[in-house]
Enzyme design. Structure first.
Site, PDB file in Angstrom:
ATOM      1  N   CYS A 147      22.180  36.139  -1.366  1.00  0.00           N
ATOM      2  CA  CYS A 147      22.070  36.399   0.062  1.00  0.00           C
ATOM      3  C   CYS A 147      21.757  35.093   0.795  1.00  0.00           C
ATOM      4  CB  CYS A 147      20.954  37.415   0.282  1.00  0.00           C
ATOM      5  SG  CYS A 147      20.280  37.397   1.922  1.00  0.00           S
ATOM      6  N   GLU A 148      22.573  34.756   1.809  1.00  0.00           N
ATOM      7  CA  GLU A 148      22.361  33.479   2.494  1.00  0.00           C
ATOM      8  C   GLU A 148      21.183  33.526   3.453  1.00  0.00           C
ATOM      9  OE1 GLU A 148      26.051  32.647   4.448  1.00  0.00           O
ATOM     10  OE2 GLU A 148      25.472  33.644   6.296  1.00  0.00           O
ATOM     11  N   HIS A 149      20.639  34.708   3.692  1.00  0.00           N
ATOM     12  CA  HIS A 149      19.478  34.800   4.579  1.00  0.00           C
ATOM     13  C   HIS A 149      18.159  34.652   3.825  1.00  0.00           C
ATOM     14  CE1 HIS A 149      22.492  37.295   7.004  1.00  0.00           C
ATOM     15  NE2 HIS A 149      22.405  36.106   7.545  1.00  0.00           N
ATOM     16  N   HIS A 150      18.147  35.060   2.554  1.00  0.00           N
ATOM     17  CA  HIS A 150      16.896  35.018   1.790  1.00  0.00           C
ATOM     18  C   HIS A 150      17.004  34.226   0.490  1.00  0.00           C
ATOM     19  CE1 HIS A 150      16.652  38.742   4.271  1.00  0.00           C
ATOM     20  NE2 HIS A 150      15.446  38.270   4.507  1.00  0.00           N
ATOM     21  N   GLN A 188      27.613  39.977   2.237  1.00  0.00           N
ATOM     22  CA  GLN A 188      28.595  40.784   1.503  1.00  0.00           C
ATOM     23  C   GLN A 188      29.890  40.999   2.285  1.00  0.00           C
ATOM     24  OE1 GLN A 188      26.929  44.206  -0.529  1.00  0.00           O
ATOM     25  NE2 GLN A 188      28.897  45.266  -0.450  1.00  0.00           N
ATOM     26  N   HIS A 216      21.144  44.525  -2.956  1.00  0.00           N
ATOM     27  CA  HIS A 216      20.603  43.284  -2.413  1.00  0.00           C
ATOM     28  C   HIS A 216      19.132  43.188  -2.803  1.00  0.00           C
ATOM     29  CE1 HIS A 216      23.884  42.482   0.733  1.00  0.00           C
ATOM     30  NE2 HIS A 216      24.297  43.477  -0.029  1.00  0.00           N
ATOM     31  N   CYS A 218      17.007  41.270  -1.670  1.00  0.00           N
ATOM     32  CA  CYS A 218      16.163  41.069  -0.488  1.00  0.00           C
ATOM     33  C   CYS A 218      15.806  42.411   0.155  1.00  0.00           C
ATOM     34  CB  CYS A 218      16.828  40.149   0.527  1.00  0.00           C
ATOM     35  SG  CYS A 218      18.441  40.709   1.068  1.00  0.00           S
TER      36      CYS A 218
HETATM   37 ZN   LIG Z   1      19.028  39.073   2.491  1.00  0.00          ZN
END
Ligand SMILES: [Zn+2]
Length: 260
Positions: A147-150, A188, A216, A218
């Site tokens: 995940c590019e956010h977490h 995704q 995910h 996250c």
């Molecule tokens: Zn995430």
């Protein structure tokens, strides 16, 4: 219990657990321009939880490959050591001292190697000699991305389908293409579209579909802590956008796989 480490407690860097907020040791202090408010932090969390992608292309800077891989490993090692230092971990501990380099090599050479177009698998195409004009479905392809956010894993399965326009692709290449786009920080939705776009280009057809069902970490190991939910995304193109073809694909995907 001892697990390779030199001590059974987490090796901390002299920081006392009840250290008062605002008191900083080891030469670190809050940056004077630091201005993130609680509201801004909340917005950043919301963007992360919304999992929206800003574009189909992975956002990269034009100078992304000016540094070679060896230099990237060296620099990331240095920066990751700082992250661990800031967390208060004792980098002289036997168990921890190799971690910055391990993480740096893993980022550049393994889990994010798909950022570099030089690592894109070369497609092996064959003529469709059998005149097989039905759909071909490669299902249950392993998806392991981040995940590019977490920056924590997304793990699941991809189902990829196409109808030949004259060329067919080696089956393992379908897995390799999924793997290549997985080896990036991802969302995704973007991963799904990137795989579909690549297959359309290589196979010279619009008749391509990609479905991804993934968990995910996250979502499961932090935040809402939901260990059961999974996320499904799909890209139906060309004939796969037609209801009958889509339903045929979904039948193949949902029927139990053969066991051998
Ligand atoms: Zn995430």
């Amino acid at each position: 219990m001892k697990l390779n480490g030199t001590s059974s407690s987490t090796p901390l860097n002299g920081a006392s657990a009840n250290q008062q907020e605002g008191v900083h040791t080891n030469g670190y202090s809050r940056h004077e321009n630091y201005s993130a408010t609680a509201d801004q932090d909340e917005l950043v969390d919301e963007i992360g939880d919304a999992h929206g992608a800003s574009s189909v292309d992975t956002p990269m800077r034009p100078d992304a490959f000016d540094l070679d891989d060896e230099l990237k490993v060296d620099l990331i090692e240095e920066h990751f050591r700082e992250i661990m230092n800031i967390l208060g971990l004792d980098l002289t501990d036997d168990s921890l001292k190799g971690s910055p380099r391990r993480v740096a090599k893993m980022y550049v050479k393994e889990i994010f190697r798909g950022l570099n177009p030089a690592n894109k698998p070369a497609p092996t195409l064959f003529d469709n000699k059998f005149r097989y004009n039905e759909m071909l479905v490669e299902k249950d392809i392993t998806v392991q991305t981040y995940c590019e956010h977490h920056f924590v894993p997304i793990i699941g399965k991809a189902h990829v389908a196409y109808i030949s326009s004259g060329k067919v692709i080696g089956l393992s290449k379908l897995n390799r293409i999924v793997e290549y786009f997985c080896k990036r920080p991802q969302v995704q939705e973007r991963l799904t579209v990137q795989i579909a776009d690549e297959l359309k280009k290589i196979l010279e057809t619009e008749d391509v579909a990609v479905i991804i069902d993934a968990k995910h970490l996250c979502v499961s190991t932090r935040g809402v802590h939901d260990v059961n939910s999974s996320t499904v995304t799909a890209s139906y193109n060309g004939k796969f956008a037609e209801e009958a073809t889509k339903q045929e694909l979904l039948r193949y995907v949902t029927q139990p796989s053969v066991t051998i």
